[in-house]
Structure formats: structure tokens, C-alpha cells
Design a protein around this motif. Structure first.
Motif: not given
Ligand SMILES: NC(=O)c1ccc[n+]([C@@H]2O[C@H](COP(=O)([O-])OP(=O)(O)OC[C@H]3O[C@@H](n4cnc5c(N)ncnc54)[C@H](OP(=O)(O)O)[C@@H]3O)[C@@H](O)[C@H]2O)c1
Length: 274
Positions: A4-7, A68-71, A100-103, A131-138
Motif C-alpha cells: 500500500v502506498l502511504v503519502i 491501494a493508495v492512502y492519501h 482512501v483519503f484522510h480528510s 469508489g474512493a473512501t473518505v475518512l473524516r477524523p476528529a
């Protein structure tokens, strides 16, 4: 081995996501800024690749062949949207569809310009990869742990504002799941912690856990500007001042239902990670 590529892999979030992937036996290709230290990974089976997110240099090579890419974007970066487009374009060009986008929690909160850039980045990514997945962390518990352990939590907003802060390692565990398991295409998950606490309550709990006093203090904005804010450029400083004003008024509060369900357990509470 699947990689997995982690940006942004050398940063706070990138390191946590990398650890979570390695713990699941997944290989990590770590995109790090050229010249940035990859010493954080000494001894780990991590393949560091140089990438410049602003120019795009190294991106296509970094993406080629990963599963997969984690951006994630550098914090309060003015080119956040363009960077997201560049990374998504590289994924499309190399045929990598799991993205997957880290929002951030509440990206459409207009009182915080850097949140709005995350909302726009989400849209730009989904226009390229539906189909990108979005994570929205506090906000992370970890932002305040060192201060609590040092005996003084000082913030430039009201210590009585409420937050549902989240454990960064819980966020990373969810990231590793959605990067490696089916069933999350096109999903958007708010990742908030399980309790609403004021900073004053966090200090009181830290004091109980540590068995010594933990003071809470409100820093005057002019002292923040002359202190930690002095290292920032004017735009980043103004954006963080807007964030403090928003925190002062509304805190940052979200729902932990999705996080609990994705983890299959209770998310970590503040007192458990001090
Ligand atoms: N902190 C929170 O509570 C929180 C909560 C929710 C969401 N977020 C979001 O999470 C994201 C990551 O935050 P973080 O605190 O983990 O950030 P960070 O520690 O600053 O990590 C960002 C990484 O990006 C790298 N980078 C910067 N410019 C680059 C460039 N031009 N080319 C390649 N790499 C570059 C940095 O490299 P170097 O190591 O070389 O500087 C760093 O490793 C941010 O977008 C933030 O908004 C944070």
C-alpha cells in the motif's frame, strides 16, 4: 507482497497508518519528501520512495504496482486540492482503484478555510475515482498527550469548549482495514471519539490518571501569534486563528458510531491513552 502506498508517510498520521498496516502483515511503500529522513522506518519492511507532492516528481513511480493508495495532505497546505488531484490522477494513470483519503471531521464547516479545502479535495478525488473512501477524523487525543504529561495543557481557545477527540491509532486501524478489506468503496466515515470532553475535563482526568496536577490554561491569541504562530507564514497563521475561533465557539464534536462499528469495539477514551 501486496504493498500500500502511504503519502506523507514520515509525518504523525502517516507513521501511525504505516504501523497499522505493518501490524496486519501488509507491505508499505512510504512516500517521503526527497531528503526527508526515512530513519523512522529503520528495521521495518518499508520501502521508502521520494515524492514531491507540490511538483508531482516521483508520484507515478511511487504509485505503480501498489494495491491501494492512502492519501493525506500536509497540514494547512495551500495546494491541498491540487495535491489531491495530482495523487488521484497518478492512481488512475497506474490503474490503482482503491484510494482512501484522510480528510477531517466537518470538512464543509465554512468558518475554517482549511476544512473547506478538504471538502473540495474530497470532491476532486471522487470526480476521478468514484469508489474512493473518505475518512473524516476528529482532532487526535495525541495532540494534547505530551502537554498533559508535562503537567500543563495550554490552548488558544476556551478550555470549556467540547471535543470528541479520537485516538490516532484507532484511526490508523480503520485506515488499515479499509485499505485491505472489501466493502468500503465510495463510503465516507466520520471518525470521532466516544466522549465529549472539554479541555478542562481532559486536564482533570489526566491529573487523576497521572496522580499529579495537570494545569489548564487559555493562551492569549497575541501570545500564540508571537510564540508558536511566529514560525508560520501569514496565511497558515490566519487559518489556524480561524480554527481557534471556531473551536472557541463550537468546539469540534462528531458522532463515534461509525468508528465503533469499524473497529468492532469501543474506541479508546482519553484516559486510556494518557
Ligand atoms: N492533527 C489532527 O488532529 C488531525 C485531525 C484530523 C485530520 N488531520 C489531517 O491529517 C493530515 C496529516 O496531518 P499530520 O499532522 O500527520 O501531518 P504531518 O505530520 O505534518 O505530516 C505531513 C507529511 O507530509 C510531508 N510533506 C509535506 N510537504 C511535502 C511535499 N511537498 N512533498 C512530499 N511530502 C510532503 C511531510 O514531510 P516532512 O516529514 O519531510 O516534513 C510530512 O511527513 C493533515 O491534512 C491534517 O489536516 C489532522
Amino acid at each position: 507482497m501486496t504493498e500500500v502506498l502511504v503519502i506523507g508517510a514520515a509525518g504523525k498520521t502517516g507513521r501511525a497508518v504505516t504501523r497499522a498496516l505493518l501490524a496486519r502483515g501488509v507491505g508499505v511503500r512510504a512516500a517521503v519528501r526527497a531528503g526527508s529522513s526515512s530513519a523512522a522506518y529503520a528495521g521495518d519492511p518499508v520501502h521508502a520512495v521520494p515524492v514531491d507532492l507540490v511538483s508531482g516528481t516521483g508520484l507515478l513511480r511511487a504509485v505503480a504496482g501498489v494495491s491501494a493508495v492512502y492519501h493525506l495532505a500536509p497540514n494547512v497546505h495551500p495546494d491541498e486540492v491540487e495535491i489531491a488531484e495530482r495523487v488521484a490522477d497518478a492512481a488512475v494513470a497506474e490503474g490503482v482503484s482503491r484510494f482512501v483519503f484522510h480528510s477531517v471531521l466537518h470538512p464543509d464547516d465554512a468558518s475554517m478555510p482549511h476544512h473547506l479545502r478538504k471538502a473540495e479535495a474530497e470532491k476532486s478525488i471522487r470526480a476521478r475515482i468514484a469508489g474512493a473512501t473518505v475518512l473524516r477524523p476528529a482532532a487526535y487525543h495525541q495532540n494534547l498527550v505530551d502537554a498533559a504529561q508535562a503537567g500543563r495543557i495550554a490552548v488558544p481557545y476556551s478550555p470549556d469548549a467540547r471535543f470528541t477527540n479520537v485516538d490516532l491509532d484507532d484511526v490508523a486501524e480503520v485506515a488499515a482495514r479499509v485499505l485491505t478489506e472489501d466493502g468500503h468503496d465510495g463510503a465516507t466515515y466520520d471518525l470521532a471519539g466516544p466522549e465529549r470532553l472539554t479541555v478542562a475535563q481532559m486536564a482533570a482526568e489526566a491529573s487523576t490518571v497521572l496522580g499529579r496536577p495537570v494545569a489548564v490554561e487559555r493562551i492569549r491569541l497575541e501570545d500564540w501569534v508571537a510564540g508558536p504562530g511566529a514560525e508560520l507564514d501569514a496565511r497558515a497563521r490566519d487559518e489556524l486563528l480561524a480554527m481557534f475561533a471556531s473551536y472557541d465557539r463550537d468546539g469540534l464534536v462528531g458522532d463515534s458510531t461509525a468508528l465503533r462499528s469499524l473497529l468492532g469495539r469501543d474506541p479508546k477514551r482519553w484516559r486510556e491513552i494518557i
